[in-house]
Scaffold this active site. Sequence first.
Site, short mmCIF file in Angstrom:
data_model
loop_
_atom_site.label_atom_id
_atom_site.label_comp_id
_atom_site.label_asym_id
_atom_site.label_seq_id
_atom_site.Cartn_x
_atom_site.Cartn_y
_atom_site.Cartn_z
CG ASN A 8 -1.78 1.33 1.32
OD1 ASN A 8 -1.96 1.98 0.35
ND2 ASN A 8 -2.41 1.37 2.63
CD GLU A 91 -2.82 5.57 6.56
OE1 GLU A 91 -2.88 5.40 5.50
OE2 GLU A 91 -2.07 5.25 7.40
CD GLU A 161 -3.41 -2.11 7.58
OE1 GLU A 161 -2.17 -2.36 6.89
OE2 GLU A 161 -4.08 -1.15 7.24
#
Length: 243
Positions: A8, A91, A161
């Site tokens: 990513n 995010e 994550e």
Amino acid sequence: MKKLLIANWKMKPKTLKEAIVLAKLSDDKDIYLAPPYIFLQSIKNVLKKATIGAQDLFQENPPKGGAFTGAVSAAMLKSIGIGFVILGHSERRALGETDVIISKKIAIACESKITPVLCVGESEGIRKKGIEEAMRFVAEQIKNDVSSIPKTVKKMIVAYEPIWAIGTGNNDTPESASQMARHIKKILSDQYSIKAKVLYGGSVNSKNISEFAKESDIDGFLVGGASADPKEFKTIIKIIKSI
Ligand code: 13P
């Protein structure tokens, strides 16, 4: 067992020129690259072995397109041969993306035959209350995010994550990441009859990846910062291929 490796790149690198250099260095069989939208087509053109994916897609996919300034649809991604998409990254959640939006995106990706990589993970505050609390939080995220998934979907990729581990150098331990991976697989299997592959993400680098890779319940990795560092990612690819 072969481990999945997804890069990513987030909002890196700065220029197309650098992106192409990075893509060529990362171009290996079984490697999945998720560059920024703007570089997708150019990178696709130079890749010979790696698979290319997107970092997001829009939650509407009207048949003839629509009035959504700045948005990129699943149909557009499909039309240039995009195979997977990262969805629900923390995010993006921090920018206001809700579970309702994420569940729509997951459903659209599945309907468009683009493999979704659903990201879940708890904050530091939740984790401080203990792993059970983190497991409850992740279970709730999964329940909400797969709520609109087509019944025909029998396989899925989830990236665990933990937010506190992303970009901090403070990775989870392989043992607790593995415990969470088992938990995620059990929820998806028991409640949705979905067989999930679970990746770990959060400060993965060439020094710690081998320890995580020893865990049989961790099926691979979603790598951020280290994947945009050519030398570091090359080393990571080498390690993963040698397993
Ligand atoms: P880092 O590898 O930089 O911690 O980022 C992880 C991540 O967010 C991948 O999606």
